[in-house]
Write an enzyme that holds these catalytic residues in place. Structure first.
Site, PDB file in Angstrom:
ATOM      1  N   HIS A 124       0.827  -1.210   0.000  1.00 50.60           N
ATOM      2  CA  HIS A 124       0.000   0.000   0.000  1.00 50.60           C
ATOM      3  C   HIS A 124       0.862   1.262   0.000  1.00 50.60           C
ATOM      4  CE1 HIS A 124      -4.104  -1.557   0.458  1.00 50.60           C
ATOM      5  NE2 HIS A 124      -3.612  -2.486   1.270  1.00 50.60           N
ATOM      6  N   ASP A 131      -7.273  -2.750  -1.535  1.00 45.93           N
ATOM      7  CA  ASP A 131      -8.199  -3.601  -0.798  1.00 45.93           C
ATOM      8  C   ASP A 131      -9.559  -3.381  -1.426  1.00 45.93           C
ATOM      9  OD1 ASP A 131      -6.130  -4.326   0.882  1.00 45.93           O
ATOM     10  OD2 ASP A 131      -6.697  -2.923   2.469  1.00 45.93           O
ATOM     11  N   GLU A 192      -5.540 -12.512   3.063  1.00 46.11           N
ATOM     12  CA  GLU A 192      -6.578 -11.490   2.929  1.00 46.11           C
ATOM     13  C   GLU A 192      -7.182 -11.571   1.528  1.00 46.11           C
ATOM     14  OE1 GLU A 192      -4.684  -8.065   5.869  1.00 46.11           O
ATOM     15  OE2 GLU A 192      -4.362  -7.899   3.701  1.00 46.11           O
ATOM     16  N   HIS A 195      -7.017  -8.265  -0.598  1.00 46.23           N
ATOM     17  CA  HIS A 195      -5.777  -7.522  -0.862  1.00 46.23           C
ATOM     18  C   HIS A 195      -5.105  -8.020  -2.138  1.00 46.23           C
ATOM     19  CE1 HIS A 195      -1.969  -5.416   0.334  1.00 46.23           C
ATOM     20  NE2 HIS A 195      -1.470  -6.361  -0.458  1.00 46.23           N
TER      21      HIS A 195
END
Length: 229
Positions: A124, A131, A192, A195
């Site tokens: 990020h 996300d 995740e 992600h």
């Protein structure tokens, strides 16, 4: 096989060892594209959350074109300033330490990195990660088996992309997302489901690319994006 069977954490030294050849590509505001729906739940005042590198934005538009009719991508967070990433990582470590008071600091940090990247390698922070989830054209989110950002210790391991603990509808929706994102060059962080990244160190490691395209990027208040050497 459980969800951790082939998991490589962002704290793995092999990820940090990937060289970066910063390409200087700018961050762009996804809100300006008019093509991708942006969710404001994690909005920050400067609007950093809605920014990604240019080629990431292009790939998101391409990924959305891969979705079945009536579905859209819903982006919740893109670029994250380093100070925000540092706060997230510290908070993750604190929550895990509280839940596991007997663990040494090294184990706490390793567990935290399962769900929140250490700042020095964070996708990020490089502007290479998003996300996101799926929604209808009216903005209604599809069931994905867990809420976005619902991770241990407060929640179970349904957050793992390959979790066997989710129902058939959520599994089908995840497969739809996986197909669209992988077809357009993104890689998933396996703990995740939401992600996805392109161009960062984790992407380079996962794809066997010799160099990452994106290193950490700055986001001044002026909105001018400056890659950090």
């Amino acid at each position: 096989m459980g969800p951790m069977s082939s998991f490589v954490s962002l704290s793995d030294p092999r990820v940090a060892a990937v060289a970066v050849r910063e390409c200087g590509e700018p961050l762009v505001d996804l809100r300006d594209t008019g093509a991708i729906r942006i969710d404001p739940r994690l909005a920050d005042e400067p609007g950093a959350f809605a920014h990604v590198r240019l080629s990431v934005a292009d790939r998101l538009v391409a990924a959305q074109c891969q979705l079945p009719r009536g579905l859209r991508l819903l982006v919740v967070e893109g670029f994250r300033p380093r100070e925000v990433q540092e706060r997230y990582f510290a908070d993750s470590k604190a929550r895990i330490a509280r839940a596991n008071p007997g663990w040494p600091a090294e184990r706490v940090a390793a567990e935290a990195a399962t769900y929140v990247s250490p700042p020095e390698v964070a996708p990020h922070v490089a502007g290479g990660a998003v996300d996101l989830t799926l929604c209808t054209v009216d903005g209604v989110e599809l069931p994905m088996g867990s809420d976005l950002n619902a991770t241990p210790p407060e929640y179970g391991t349904e957050c793992f992309t390959g979790s066997a603990s989710i129902g058939p509808e959520a599994r089908a929706n995840r497969e739809t997302l996986i197909d669209a994102m992988t077809t357009t060059g993104f890689v998933n962080y396996p703990s995740e489901w939401w992600h996805w990244s392109y161009g960062d160190r984790y992407w380079a490691f996962a794809t066997g690319t010799k160099h990452a395209r994106f290193g950490p990027a700055g986001f001044p208040a002026t909105g001018t994006v400056v890659p950090i050497a």
